[in-house]
Design a protein around this motif. Structure first.
Motif, PDB file in Angstrom:
ATOM      1  N   UNK A  30       0.853  -1.198   0.000  1.00 50.96           N
ATOM      2  CA  UNK A  30       0.000   0.000   0.000  1.00 50.96           C
ATOM      3  C   UNK A  30       0.890   1.250   0.000  1.00 50.96           C
ATOM      4  N   UNK A  31       0.911   2.014  -1.104  1.00 46.63           N
ATOM      5  CA  UNK A  31       1.855   3.135  -1.227  1.00 46.63           C
ATOM      6  C   UNK A  31       1.696   4.227  -0.179  1.00 46.63           C
ATOM      7  N   UNK A  32       0.456   4.495   0.246  1.00 50.93           N
ATOM      8  CA  UNK A  32       0.219   5.610   1.166  1.00 50.93           C
ATOM      9  C   UNK A  32       0.088   5.156   2.613  1.00 50.93           C
ATOM     10  N   UNK A  33       0.782   4.070   2.942  1.00 48.41           N
ATOM     11  CA  UNK A  33       0.822   3.578   4.322  1.00 48.41           C
ATOM     12  C   UNK A  33       2.206   3.017   4.584  1.00 48.41           C
ATOM     13  N   UNK A  34       2.609   2.993   5.847  1.00 49.79           N
ATOM     14  CA  UNK A  34       3.905   2.420   6.200  1.00 49.79           C
ATOM     15  C   UNK A  34       3.827   1.734   7.556  1.00 49.79           C
ATOM     16  N   UNK A  35       4.634   0.705   7.710  1.00 48.95           N
ATOM     17  CA  UNK A  35       4.775   0.073   9.014  1.00 48.95           C
ATOM     18  C   UNK A  35       5.831   0.865   9.779  1.00 48.95           C
ATOM     19  N   UNK A  36       5.375   1.630  10.775  1.00 47.38           N
ATOM     20  CA  UNK A  36       6.274   2.532  11.499  1.00 47.38           C
ATOM     21  C   UNK A  36       6.873   1.869  12.734  1.00 47.38           C
ATOM     22  N   UNK A  37       6.062   1.087  13.467  1.00 46.20           N
ATOM     23  CA  UNK A  37       6.549   0.511  14.722  1.00 46.20           C
ATOM     24  C   UNK A  37       5.888  -0.834  14.989  1.00 46.20           C
ATOM     25  N   UNK A  38       6.628  -1.697  15.673  1.00 45.24           N
ATOM     26  CA  UNK A  38       6.103  -3.007  16.069  1.00 45.24           C
ATOM     27  C   UNK A  38       6.434  -3.237  17.541  1.00 45.24           C
ATOM     28  N   UNK A  39       5.640  -4.097  18.173  1.00 44.32           N
ATOM     29  CA  UNK A  39       5.857  -4.354  19.597  1.00 44.32           C
ATOM     30  C   UNK A  39       5.643  -5.819  19.927  1.00 44.32           C
ATOM     31  N   UNK A  40       6.591  -6.364  20.679  1.00 44.75           N
ATOM     32  CA  UNK A  40       6.507  -7.704  21.246  1.00 44.75           C
ATOM     33  C   UNK A  40       7.019  -7.607  22.668  1.00 44.75           C
ATOM     34  N   UNK A  41       6.714  -8.611  23.478  1.00 46.31           N
ATOM     35  CA  UNK A  41       7.283  -8.639  24.825  1.00 46.31           C
ATOM     36  C   UNK A  41       8.705  -9.183  24.800  1.00 46.31           C
ATOM     37  N   UNK A  42       9.155  -9.539  23.608  1.00 46.60           N
ATOM     38  CA  UNK A  42      10.500 -10.070  23.391  1.00 46.60           C
ATOM     39  C   UNK A  42      11.229  -9.122  22.437  1.00 46.60           C
ATOM     40  N   UNK A  43      12.242  -8.402  22.945  1.00 46.20           N
ATOM     41  CA  UNK A  43      12.929  -7.404  22.128  1.00 46.20           C
ATOM     42  C   UNK A  43      13.568  -8.012  20.878  1.00 46.20           C
ATOM     43  N   UNK A  44      14.130  -9.196  21.032  1.00 42.18           N
ATOM     44  CA  UNK A  44      14.763  -9.850  19.888  1.00 42.18           C
ATOM     45  C   UNK A  44      13.740 -10.133  18.787  1.00 42.18           C
ATOM     46  N   UNK A  45      12.562 -10.575  19.189  1.00 43.65           N
ATOM     47  CA  UNK A  45      11.489 -10.846  18.221  1.00 43.65           C
ATOM     48  C   UNK A  45      11.032  -9.551  17.549  1.00 43.65           C
TER      49      UNK A  45
END
Length: 327
Positions: A30-45
């Motif tokens: 989708x050109x007008x969207x971006x994945x800016x941030x992700x969250x897990x309880x595991x930093x490595x993941x």
């Protein structure tokens, strides 16, 4: 006058399992969207996921992501039992929420989420992606126009076989595991989106030793003796089709009906198969809709409405009551 490009929607994802990977894959298209941030309880993941999908931020707590002021929308892909608390956390911060199905564990939780969204005047939508897929919209239009007359009967199922393992979400009762909430929701969705709420529900189930349902068989009754025969199972591979028997023919959404699929139109024994030219996994359709809702300043979808989500979770609650499934 040259129009300025649409605002790029910055997305966050909470919970980085299989569905989150599919969502992120299609978000990249989708050109007008971006994945800016992700969250897990595991930093490595979180780091691995962010690197894989080119996200700018990787957090080791859901709270940290919700506190990021850059995020416009969040996709909640955590286990069922966490949907409500994760949604409320993000809504409180003014972040638009696309929450995986089932919306929450029961109707009471869904009402709390909707109330919070209304209080904060923030967009909230259940992520039942099937509703937005072109083949499903095509079938809905055929049924609404009564091209093949009224529906006489629906048959729909969803089943696969997995090794019983209570360490995984699917078999973990505390996380809302079991066939009904995880995959039974799809045949129920197919019925509610075409026939509406049933007048009565019959259901039976089999159970694993920890009390979650291993399979669930349902019959929804409607006026004029119309019935929907539905099934979900973690014990066997089922056709996973949605078949609408109508007065003048049969409309069948072929295997994996909830995903990008084909549609068979069967009249007098002659079958015509409709293809839809899918090039993605299919999550982009609901995301594009959600992005436009944000740009239009909407706080509720006109397709996946609050009323539909209420009806869906109430029906799931009703089935659970009949089969005596408690969480």
């Amino acid at each position: 006058m040259i129009q300025s490009p649409p605002k790029k929607i910055k997305w966050g994802i909470i919970g980085l399992g299989r569905i989150a990977n599919s969502f992120a894959t299609d978000l990249l298209t989708i050109p007008d969207a971006e994945l800016y941030a992700v969250a897990s309880r595991d930093q490595e993941k979180a780091d691995y996921f962010a690197d894989k999908y080119d996200a700018k931020k990787a957090y080791n707590s859901y709270e940290a992501l919700a506190n990021d002021p850059e995020i416009d929308a969040v996709y909640i892909a955590t286990p069922h039992a966490l949907h409500k608390e994760n949604a409320l956390m993000c809504l409180e911060k003014g972040i638009a929420v696309l929450g995986e199905k089932p919306f929450a564990m029961n109707a009471e939780e869904v009402e709390i989420m909707i109330a919070k969204a209304k209080e904060k005047n923030v967009l909230l939508m259940e992520a039942l992606w099937t509703y937005f897929l072109p083949h499903y919209q095509y079938v809905l239009k055929l049924l609404e126009s009564k091209t093949y007359g009224n529906i006489l009967k629906i048959e729909s199922d969803f089943g696969f076989q997995r090794e019983y393992n209570t360490k995984t979400r699917l078999f973990n009762k505390a996380m809302g595991g079991g066939s009904l909430l995880d995959i039974g929701i799809y045949p129920i969705f197919a019925t509610l989106s075409t026939l509406g709420l049933p007048k009565h529900i019959d259901a039976s189930a089999t159970f694993f030793e920890n009390g979650i349902d291993s399979s669930c068989t349902m019959i929804f009754g409607y006026q004029n003796n119309v019935e929907a025969h539905l099934k979900s199972s973690l014990l066997e591979v089922l056709p996973t089709e949605a078949i609408f028997y109508c007065e003048k023919g049969v409309i069948k959404i072929n295997t994996q009906f909830h995903c990008p699929s084909t549609v068979s139109l069967i009249v007098d024994g002659n079958e015509e198969v409709k293809e839809f030219g899918y090039k993605t996994i299919g999550y982009n359709y609901e995301t594009i809709h959600f992005n436009q809702l944000i740009r239009d300043g909407k706080t509720e979808s006109d397709i996946m409405t609050f009323e539909f989500s209420r009806n869906l979770i109430k029906t799931l609650d009703s089935v659970r009551k009949v089969i005596n499934l408690e969480y």
